[in-house]
Design an enzyme around this catalytic site. Sequence first.
Site, PDB file in Angstrom:
ATOM      1  N   ASP A 255       0.862  -0.975   0.138  1.00 43.87           N
ATOM      2  CA  ASP A 255      -0.067  -0.115  -0.030  1.00 43.87           C
ATOM      3  C   ASP A 255       0.914   1.415   0.004  1.00 43.87           C
ATOM      4  O   ASP A 255       1.612   1.459   0.791  1.00 43.87           O
ATOM      5  CB  ASP A 255      -0.919  -0.030   1.247  1.00 43.87           C
ATOM      6  CG  ASP A 255      -2.049   0.838   1.042  1.00 43.87           C
ATOM      7  OD1 ASP A 255      -2.236   1.738   0.255  1.00 43.87           O
ATOM      8  OD2 ASP A 255      -3.348   0.175   1.418  1.00 43.87           O
TER       9      ASP A 255
ATOM     10  N   ASP B 182      -2.439   4.688  -2.510  1.00 39.98           N
ATOM     11  CA  ASP B 182      -3.635   5.673  -2.011  1.00 39.98           C
ATOM     12  C   ASP B 182      -3.877   6.791  -2.628  1.00 39.98           C
ATOM     13  O   ASP B 182      -2.869   7.851  -2.873  1.00 39.98           O
ATOM     14  CB  ASP B 182      -2.930   5.773  -0.546  1.00 39.98           C
ATOM     15  CG  ASP B 182      -3.807   6.172   0.392  1.00 39.98           C
ATOM     16  OD1 ASP B 182      -4.716   5.542   0.628  1.00 39.98           O
ATOM     17  OD2 ASP B 182      -3.657   7.245   0.742  1.00 39.98           O
TER      18      ASP B 182
ATOM     19  N   GLU C 286      -6.148   4.191  -6.165  1.00 36.88           N
ATOM     20  CA  GLU C 286      -7.379   4.715  -5.471  1.00 36.88           C
ATOM     21  C   GLU C 286      -7.692   6.337  -6.198  1.00 36.88           C
ATOM     22  O   GLU C 286      -6.651   6.938  -5.722  1.00 36.88           O
ATOM     23  CB  GLU C 286      -7.130   4.810  -4.139  1.00 36.88           C
ATOM     24  CG  GLU C 286      -8.375   4.973  -3.107  1.00 36.88           C
ATOM     25  CD  GLU C 286      -8.461   5.508  -2.011  1.00 36.88           C
ATOM     26  OE1 GLU C 286      -9.110   5.259  -1.021  1.00 36.88           O
ATOM     27  OE2 GLU C 286      -7.303   6.154  -1.399  1.00 36.88           O
TER      28      GLU C 286
ATOM     29  N   HIS D 202     -11.078  -1.333   3.515  1.00 35.69           N
ATOM     30  CA  HIS D 202     -11.246  -0.899   4.839  1.00 35.69           C
ATOM     31  C   HIS D 202     -11.758   0.371   5.166  1.00 35.69           C
ATOM     32  O   HIS D 202     -11.952   1.045   6.303  1.00 35.69           O
ATOM     33  CB  HIS D 202      -9.786  -0.895   5.248  1.00 35.69           C
ATOM     34  CG  HIS D 202      -9.129   0.308   4.523  1.00 35.69           C
ATOM     35  ND1 HIS D 202      -8.651   0.166   3.202  1.00 35.69           N
ATOM     36  CD2 HIS D 202      -8.367   1.444   4.994  1.00 35.69           C
ATOM     37  CE1 HIS D 202      -8.042   1.272   2.733  1.00 35.69           C
ATOM     38  NE2 HIS D 202      -7.884   2.077   3.800  1.00 35.69           N
ATOM     39  N   ASP D 203     -12.339   1.189   4.116  1.00 35.83           N
ATOM     40  CA  ASP D 203     -13.155   2.319   4.074  1.00 35.83           C
ATOM     41  C   ASP D 203     -14.547   2.313   3.779  1.00 35.83           C
ATOM     42  O   ASP D 203     -15.164   3.369   3.763  1.00 35.83           O
ATOM     43  CB  ASP D 203     -12.291   3.428   2.976  1.00 35.83           C
ATOM     44  CG  ASP D 203     -11.081   3.717   3.417  1.00 35.83           C
ATOM     45  OD1 ASP D 203     -10.538   3.722   4.317  1.00 35.83           O
ATOM     46  OD2 ASP D 203     -10.231   3.986   2.444  1.00 35.83           O
TER      47      ASP D 203
HETATM   48  C1  GLC Z   1      -7.508   6.431   1.600  1.00 36.96           C
HETATM   49  C2  GLC Z   1      -7.325   5.430   2.579  1.00 36.96           C
HETATM   50  C3  GLC Z   1      -8.083   6.003   3.720  1.00 36.96           C
HETATM   51  C4  GLC Z   1      -6.997   7.184   4.201  1.00 36.96           C
HETATM   52  C5  GLC Z   1      -6.997   8.208   3.133  1.00 36.96           C
HETATM   53  C6  GLC Z   1      -5.828   8.983   3.595  1.00 36.96           C
HETATM   54  O1  GLC Z   1      -8.552   7.000   1.215  1.00 36.96           O
HETATM   55  O2  GLC Z   1      -7.785   4.355   1.909  1.00 36.96           O
HETATM   56  O3  GLC Z   1      -8.141   4.833   4.694  1.00 36.96           O
HETATM   57  O4  GLC Z   1      -7.922   7.358   5.158  1.00 36.96           O
HETATM   58  O5  GLC Z   1      -6.799   7.389   2.075  1.00 36.96           O
HETATM   59  O6  GLC Z   1      -4.730   8.324   3.492  1.00 36.96           O
END
Ligand code: GLC
Length: 637
Positions: A102, A210, A268, A342-343
């Site tokens: 990640d 991320d 992401e 996880h979100d």
């Molecule tokens: C992404 C992650 C999340 C985190 C955010 C800031 O969205 O998946 O869990 O809070 O980035 O890093």
Amino acid sequence: STQRAYWKESVVYQVYPASFLSTGSGSQPGWGDIKGITSKLDYLKDLGVDIVWSSPFFKSPQVDLGYDISDYKDIDPRYGTLADVDELIAGLKQRDMKLMIDLVVNHTSDQHAWFQESRSSQTNPKRSWYHWQPAKTDADGNRVPPNNWAMQLGEAHSAWTWDESTQEYYLSLFTPEQPDLNWENPDVRAAVHDVLRFWLDRGACGFRMDVINHISKEPGYPDARVIYPDSRYQPGHEHYANGPRLHEFLQEINAKVLSKYDSMTVGEMPFARDTTEILKVIAADRKEINMIFIFDIVNVDDDPFRFSLKQWKPKDVATIISKWQTDLVQGGGWPSIFLENHDHPRSVTRFTDDSPRYRDLGAKLLALMQTTLGGTLYLYQGEEVGMKNFPLSWDASEYKDIETVNYWKKMQDLSGGDESKMVEAKRIIQRKARDHARTPVQWSDGPNAGFCPENVTPWMRVNDDCKEVNVAAQAPGHQNTLKDASKEQGGGLKSSISKAAQKMADNFAPVGSSLGPVVPTHSMPIPSSEGEPLSVWQFWQRGLANRKAHKDVFVYGTFEALNVSNEDVFAYRRVGEKEAFVVLLNFTGETVSLDLPEKPAKTSKWVISNYAEGPTDRALQGKITLKPWEGLLGTAA
Ligand code: GLC
């Protein structure tokens, strides 16, 4: 036809390491660790997983559970050591599996050495590694941030944090402890490239990147468009999501690092909706990244932000999925399939009915859908046994996530003591909070669900339903969890798998072994035999095996949405070079009937249902009845 690649065919399993399995090898009792992941590789292999993606396990103050990294090249002692990661990679290699890292490089932790230097003085050489700006003054002469952007994990706050000692603001889009890196600076980019090389050279296969579409901010930091007239701060992502230099930065990473390895990447990309924009990032000839997570599906009940309860319709899900299944492939890109991470809350709660009556069917319906859609499949820990959200009865203090905590504080401030407002806020977090994905994995019905030893308190409360829903009860041959549990064999954890389910599982050929799945074309042994129900876990295992056995159809084949006469049924056809399948998914708790058009939907045989009795005698075209939350898979004529 589509180019083949390992990362297209792979099943990726996301681990959230704090909540996966605690063997006691990390520095914090009741916290998951890397050895916990390594100890479960046979389990994952047996399920049908090829690649493990772990959420961050790097050094971190854990303000945002590891998404605030203070050293990219070392491991947080709570999780273990670099040697533990090497052992994990070796264990994966032995099983012909891979590790995906990640990569969180839009921001660092405020404890990272880079930021410590940057904030030490206005003239420090690393000052320009972050976004520093002088304050502005409002009409009343008060100090105000450089613009009106809001912090993403605490909507009520400014995205800018004031630094008292150097008298400037720094940009921190997520929390004040997560300062955004300034990618305009070539030294920052070189430092990031170095992090990628470090992990690729150590044996990682690639990266989940991320919030990667946030790395290029619009010069001048213009004010955001006003969406919430009553708020001082506004979302503002039009100025930093998919920004002006995004493609340049991604192409640079690719040219300098990724192209030199047999790597894979998934980005992401929140707030990415436009097909043309998305294809600019993932179309193969662009040489940027392989695929992204498109959030439409997990935003389907947001309005437009997470903490709201928008009613979604089955038709919305069907429309979103159908669009991305076709548009991306046609445009030279590649889809990713996921319903959880996880979100987000648990999919069985969100998209189906998690009551005792329908939960099992709901989880299997979603498994049938995901294992028959095109693209790279991502499965999230606990999804394979149908873990669900924790109940409304839990106190608000059980929610640990910074985003939920900030929301709760904001609502308390806004409610002005009005209890009904807090009751509503509680209802919302019970449906939508990220916390629901973060409860410990339910390995058994034993103490702490087998996540950590009995005498230890897990960092987050275990969902009460672990008595009924757990790995040991669902996955034949995976009864033991913790090492100590296996030591005390005999008196240790007892298998709660039913004899019937065990017998039924024995009827199947072994899957996922190095021999490859033994699944002859057109005889898909997924669902049930002699009316014995498969567990959710077994349904996933057969589904993944069949996906691989028929990858020409399910991974690489074309997707056609079918126009059936019922909007609550998601119906589609998958077509490969030699065979084709039809899928019907009833997204309601009602019995429904529909007309299945003869062309192109005629089936020659229904082979799978998520009901224990199997598809039974069902029409092959014309009028068909589906039971509540039933999913059917048929071979197309
Ligand atoms: C992404 C992650 C999340 C985190 C955010 C800031 O969205 O998946 O869990 O809070 O980035 O890093």
